[in-house]
Design a protein around this motif. Structure first.
Motif, mmCIF file in Angstrom:
data_model
loop_
_atom_site.group_PDB
_atom_site.id
_atom_site.type_symbol
_atom_site.label_atom_id
_atom_site.label_comp_id
_atom_site.label_asym_id
_atom_site.label_seq_id
_atom_site.Cartn_x
_atom_site.Cartn_y
_atom_site.Cartn_z
ATOM 1 N N GLY A 132 -0.136 6.613 -6.644
ATOM 2 C CA GLY A 132 -1.453 7.217 -6.801
ATOM 3 C C GLY A 132 -2.452 6.318 -7.501
ATOM 4 O O GLY A 132 -3.314 6.801 -8.253
ATOM 5 N N THR A 190 1.697 1.736 -3.741
ATOM 6 C CA THR A 190 0.557 2.172 -4.564
ATOM 7 C C THR A 190 0.111 3.584 -4.186
ATOM 8 O O THR A 190 -0.312 4.357 -5.047
ATOM 9 N N ARG A 191 0.229 3.915 -2.914
ATOM 10 C CA ARG A 191 -0.119 5.278 -2.480
ATOM 11 C C ARG A 191 0.829 6.289 -3.119
ATOM 12 O O ARG A 191 0.416 7.371 -3.560
ATOM 13 N N ALA A 192 2.105 5.927 -3.170
ATOM 14 C CA ALA A 192 3.104 6.831 -3.754
ATOM 15 C C ALA A 192 2.871 7.023 -5.254
ATOM 16 O O ALA A 192 3.119 8.101 -5.799
ATOM 17 N N ARG A 217 0.820 -1.215 0.000
ATOM 18 C CA ARG A 217 0.000 0.000 0.000
ATOM 19 C C ARG A 217 0.854 1.265 0.000
ATOM 20 O O ARG A 217 0.436 2.307 -0.533
ATOM 21 N N GLU A 218 2.034 1.194 0.603
ATOM 22 C CA GLU A 218 2.946 2.338 0.552
ATOM 23 C C GLU A 218 3.290 2.673 -0.891
ATOM 24 O O GLU A 218 3.311 3.848 -1.295
ATOM 25 N N PRO A 224 -4.532 -0.346 -4.749
ATOM 26 C CA PRO A 224 -3.670 -1.506 -4.491
ATOM 27 C C PRO A 224 -3.837 -2.637 -5.503
ATOM 28 O O PRO A 224 -2.865 -3.318 -5.840
#
Length: 208
Positions: free
Chosen positions: A45, A41-43, A38-39, A48
């Motif tokens: 954007g 995919t968050r980065a 998740r880190e 997941p």
């Protein structure tokens, strides 16, 4: 239709590269074993679920990073041990090439240095396989040198591994020097030069 497929493929490759770039940034402060999907995919954007269109796991992502970080090094390795010039020219060229590579790709060097003995087995194995390829390439270059006449394959491979290990050690020291006081870089260059000279002296007299 083919144009549409080409556009989709280009977008897919762009997203895949975005995952690699984001992971490399995140891994400057942590190891791969602690990196969360998740880190990443968050980065980037994205959701997941999008991750699994490109990689099976974060370990698979790490193996792709190994290919990216070490794959481009093969031409440099061959140039570093080229038989062109005398031994001092070769050593100077090798140290300068390693320093320049660290300046250009510090995050890649940091990743390999940390994960070579890290907690993700598939990544350790991928690094080991790439380094074995390096050693075989260095061995092939060393075999072209008249000094190699009479050397066994095992001894040439042993020497090749010495050079590869020394390159990695030197790269790690140059990486540390990026955040060290002025003068540390020169000290690393001098140390690397002396260590390569020592290997060269041993190489000359191995069959005595």
């Amino acid at each position: 239709m083919s144009h549409t497929l080409g556009v989709r493929q280009a977008q897919k490759q762009k997203t895949r590269q975005a995952f690699l770039d984001a992971a490399l940034v995140l891994l400057e402060e942590q190891s791969l074993s602690s990196l969360g999907l998740r880190e990443v995919t968050r980065a980037v954007g994205v959701a997941p679920t999008a991750f699994y269109r490109h990689f099976r796991s974060t370990a698979d992502l790490g193996v792709a990073l190994v290919d990216e970080a070490l794959g481009s090094l093969h031409p440099m390795v061959r140039t570093t041990v080229s038989t062109a010039g005398d031994s001092e020219e070769r050593i100077t060229r090798a140290v300068e090439l390693i320093a320049r590579h660290v300046d250009t790709y510090p995050a890649h060097v940091r990743f390999i240095a940390r994960e070579r003995h890290g907690g993700v087995q598939s990544v350790r194995e991928a690094i080991r396989a790439q380094l074995a390829r390096f050693a075989e390439e260095v061995k092939a270059e060393l075999a072209k040198d008249p000094q190699a006449e009479g050397w066994s394959d095992d001894d040439l491979l042993m020497l090749a591994h010495l050079y590869v290990d020394q390159m990695l050690i030197t790269a790690s020291l140059f990486l540390e020097a990026l955040e060290s006081p002025a003068g540390e870089r020169e000290r690393v260059a001098q140390l690397a030069t002396r260590q390569l000279r020592l290997i060269t002296i041993g190489r000359r007299h191995w069959r005595d």
